[in-house]
Motif scaffolding. Sequence first.
Motif, PDB file in Angstrom:
ATOM      1  N   TYR A   1       0.842  -1.205   0.000  1.00 45.49           N
ATOM      2  CA  TYR A   1       0.000   0.000   0.000  1.00 45.49           C
ATOM      3  C   TYR A   1       0.875   1.253   0.000  1.00 45.49           C
ATOM      4  CZ  TYR A   1      -3.792  -3.206   1.274  1.00 45.49           C
ATOM      5  OH  TYR A   1      -4.704  -4.234   1.281  1.00 45.49           O
ATOM      6  N   ASN A   2       1.985   1.206   0.742  1.00 43.79           N
ATOM      7  CA  ASN A   2       2.863   2.377   0.820  1.00 43.79           C
ATOM      8  C   ASN A   2       3.625   2.604  -0.482  1.00 43.79           C
ATOM      9  OD1 ASN A   2       2.159   3.205   3.398  1.00 43.79           O
ATOM     10  ND2 ASN A   2       3.619   1.819   4.375  1.00 43.79           N
ATOM     11  N   ILE A   3       3.949   1.533  -1.177  1.00 49.31           N
ATOM     12  CA  ILE A   3       4.545   1.678  -2.505  1.00 49.31           C
ATOM     13  C   ILE A   3       3.543   2.354  -3.448  1.00 49.31           C
ATOM     14  CG2 ILE A   3       5.312   0.389  -4.546  1.00 49.31           C
ATOM     15  CD1 ILE A   3       6.510  -1.690  -2.594  1.00 49.31           C
ATOM     16  N   GLU A   4       2.303   1.884  -3.391  1.00 54.78           N
ATOM     17  CA  GLU A   4       1.284   2.404  -4.305  1.00 54.78           C
ATOM     18  C   GLU A   4       0.900   3.832  -3.987  1.00 54.78           C
ATOM     19  OE1 GLU A   4      -3.191   1.213  -5.965  1.00 54.78           O
ATOM     20  OE2 GLU A   4      -2.127  -0.119  -4.575  1.00 54.78           O
ATOM     21  N   VAL A   5       0.750   4.166  -2.704  1.00 49.94           N
ATOM     22  CA  VAL A   5       0.290   5.507  -2.354  1.00 49.94           C
ATOM     23  C   VAL A   5       1.340   6.565  -2.707  1.00 49.94           C
ATOM     24  CG1 VAL A   5       1.126   5.756   0.045  1.00 49.94           C
ATOM     25  CG2 VAL A   5      -1.093   6.728  -0.605  1.00 49.94           C
ATOM     26  N   ASN A   6       2.614   6.143  -2.807  1.00 50.29           N
ATOM     27  CA  ASN A   6       3.672   7.058  -3.247  1.00 50.29           C
ATOM     28  C   ASN A   6       3.943   6.950  -4.752  1.00 50.29           C
ATOM     29  OD1 ASN A   6       4.961   8.482  -0.758  1.00 50.29           O
ATOM     30  ND2 ASN A   6       4.597   6.372  -0.086  1.00 50.29           N
ATOM     31  N   LYS A   7       3.036   6.272  -5.465  1.00 49.93           N
ATOM     32  CA  LYS A   7       3.072   6.145  -6.922  1.00 49.93           C
ATOM     33  C   LYS A   7       4.391   5.555  -7.419  1.00 49.93           C
ATOM     34  CE  LYS A   7      -1.018   7.983  -7.339  1.00 49.93           C
ATOM     35  NZ  LYS A   7      -2.178   7.126  -7.642  1.00 49.93           N
ATOM     36  N   LEU A   8       4.890   4.571  -6.682  1.00 51.36           N
ATOM     37  CA  LEU A   8       6.139   3.909  -7.059  1.00 51.36           C
ATOM     38  C   LEU A   8       5.900   2.537  -7.686  1.00 51.36           C
ATOM     39  CD1 LEU A   8       8.169   4.838  -3.866  1.00 51.36           C
ATOM     40  CD2 LEU A   8       8.643   5.653  -6.186  1.00 51.36           C
ATOM     41  N   GLN A   9       4.634   2.078  -7.707  1.00 44.19           N
ATOM     42  CA  GLN A   9       4.347   0.762  -8.271  1.00 44.19           C
ATOM     43  C   GLN A   9       4.692   0.749  -9.758  1.00 44.19           C
ATOM     44  OE1 GLN A   9       2.142   3.034  -7.462  1.00 44.19           O
ATOM     45  NE2 GLN A   9       0.274   2.931  -8.701  1.00 44.19           N
ATOM     46  N   GLY A  10       5.173  -0.395 -10.206  1.00 43.33           N
ATOM     47  CA  GLY A  10       5.589  -0.495 -11.597  1.00 43.33           C
ATOM     48  C   GLY A  10       7.020  -0.057 -11.815  1.00 43.33           C
ATOM     49  N   GLY A  11       7.637   0.510 -10.795  1.00 40.52           N
ATOM     50  CA  GLY A  11       9.031   0.920 -10.899  1.00 40.52           C
ATOM     51  C   GLY A  11       9.953  -0.165 -10.372  1.00 40.52           C
ATOM     52  N   ALA A  12      11.177   0.202 -10.094  1.00 37.41           N
ATOM     53  CA  ALA A  12      12.194  -0.767  -9.669  1.00 37.41           C
ATOM     54  C   ALA A  12      12.137  -0.955  -8.158  1.00 37.41           C
ATOM     55  CB  ALA A  12      13.578  -0.300 -10.110  1.00 37.41           C
ATOM     56  N   ILE A  13      10.982  -1.386  -7.655  1.00 37.15           N
ATOM     57  CA  ILE A  13      10.802  -1.608  -6.225  1.00 37.15           C
ATOM     58  C   ILE A  13       9.898  -2.819  -6.036  1.00 37.15           C
ATOM     59  CG2 ILE A  13       8.882   0.041  -6.113  1.00 37.15           C
ATOM     60  CD1 ILE A  13       9.789   0.672  -3.216  1.00 37.15           C
ATOM     61  N   GLU A  14      10.217  -3.644  -5.042  1.00 33.70           N
ATOM     62  CA  GLU A  14       9.478  -4.892  -4.831  1.00 33.70           C
ATOM     63  C   GLU A  14       9.436  -5.221  -3.347  1.00 33.70           C
ATOM     64  OE1 GLU A  14       9.866  -9.676  -5.982  1.00 33.70           O
ATOM     65  OE2 GLU A  14      11.363  -8.217  -6.690  1.00 33.70           O
ATOM     66  N   HIS A  15       8.267  -5.627  -2.884  1.00 31.23           N
ATOM     67  CA  HIS A  15       8.129  -6.144  -1.524  1.00 31.23           C
ATOM     68  C   HIS A  15       8.260  -7.659  -1.562  1.00 31.23           C
ATOM     69  CE1 HIS A  15       5.339  -7.433   1.961  1.00 31.23           C
ATOM     70  NE2 HIS A  15       6.561  -7.219   2.434  1.00 31.23           N
ATOM     71  N   ILE A  16       9.174  -8.181  -0.756  1.00 30.93           N
ATOM     72  CA  ILE A  16       9.342  -9.625  -0.629  1.00 30.93           C
ATOM     73  C   ILE A  16       8.887 -10.013   0.776  1.00 30.93           C
ATOM     74  CG2 ILE A  16      10.990 -11.541  -0.652  1.00 30.93           C
ATOM     75  CD1 ILE A  16      12.703  -9.887  -2.563  1.00 30.93           C
ATOM     76  N   PRO A  17       7.724 -10.660   0.918  1.00 31.75           N
ATOM     77  CA  PRO A  17       7.169 -10.932   2.250  1.00 31.75           C
ATOM     78  C   PRO A  17       7.844 -12.115   2.938  1.00 31.75           C
ATOM     79  CG  PRO A  17       5.687 -11.757   0.569  1.00 31.75           C
ATOM     80  CD  PRO A  17       6.807 -11.065  -0.161  1.00 31.75           C
ATOM     81  N   ARG A  18       9.152 -12.008   3.071  1.00 31.10           N
ATOM     82  CA  ARG A  18       9.947 -13.037   3.744  1.00 31.10           C
ATOM     83  C   ARG A  18      10.883 -12.385   4.750  1.00 31.10           C
ATOM     84  NH1 ARG A  18      12.134 -18.005   0.075  1.00 31.10           N
ATOM     85  NH2 ARG A  18      10.179 -18.580  -0.960  1.00 31.10           N
TER      86      ARG A  18
END
Length: 334
Positions: free
Chosen positions: A128-145
């Motif tokens: 949600y924080n990636i998306e709300v800062n309009k960074l989705q689709g860029g060179a950023i990824e959440h790895i839930p590990r």
Amino acid sequence: MNSLFNLDVDFVNFGDVKLFMPKGDNLYSLYDPKMRGASLLDHYVLMVQSGNPYPISKERLRVTRDPRFALYSYIQMLTESGIAVDVLDVGAFVGLIGIRCANLARCFGLDVRVKLFDPSIAGQLIPYNIEVNKLQGGAIEHIPRAVSPMNGPMLFSTTPGQLDSAHVVKEGEAGQTMNYLIRSISFPEYFKANPGNRHQVIKIDTEGMEPILLQQLVDLNLPGGFSAVIELTPRAFAELGVSLVKFIRELIKGFDLFEMYHFPHQSKVRPVVAENIDAFIQEISRYPHGHTDLFLMPHNLPNREQRLARFRSFGQLYPSNNLVLGPEATEPAP
């Protein structure tokens, strides 16, 4: 069921980015009330109108003595020297450091890729924080590990009200409020699956496993090398039976070390050298929470003397809230 349904969440303004965060948590309670309750509508309008520009210019980031910008200035130095950077935010909580790095890269066009590792309840806010800062689709990824010495399912422990302290359950540990299953990956396994020669800038906040994970990184001898920011807690080293003095002395052989201390009303960057290790450790033990951050800058990167001079230029600030990066940042006195 999504555990976020039971999590009381606020929208918090950190100046350069804005994040959803759990309310009533220990970190949330430290934040200036002015940071809390940010307007989502105003934020979306800002993103549409200006794309959320960086709080200071690229030119000022190169020279500012404000210690709050030290890590981001370092990433700028590397990329402007032609060094491609991967940022690994290990123990990301809600993603502040990694998302700040991704925003920096977007604003200034830097060759930076970001991965945020966190399997915890609070970590579920990262997408949600990636998306709300309009960074989705860029060179950023959440790895839930989690990142730990082992691969596979593990027990994770969380205490309500201290969600940032979620960690892999250690042998003999008891009395935690909530244990739940997560998946873990080790650094050797991660880099086997993600080979390359990009320089790794790795933040490690794993509630006591930092010495083990850092040793894994040293042993891997990564082709592009690595820099690191680790949470340094003397108590954690004692529990592992590791001499912190010897540990730091070994690090000094291959890294230039700097303390990066950030607390709501004080922020500083200062060198850690062989001559002051004992005094440094004693001082950390007297800090309100008994820990600080240690920055590791490898000797073998190009322009070492330039990087050392840059980090020695950072001063000490006593701002009203050093967690906010904004244009109002004040240069520390010489």
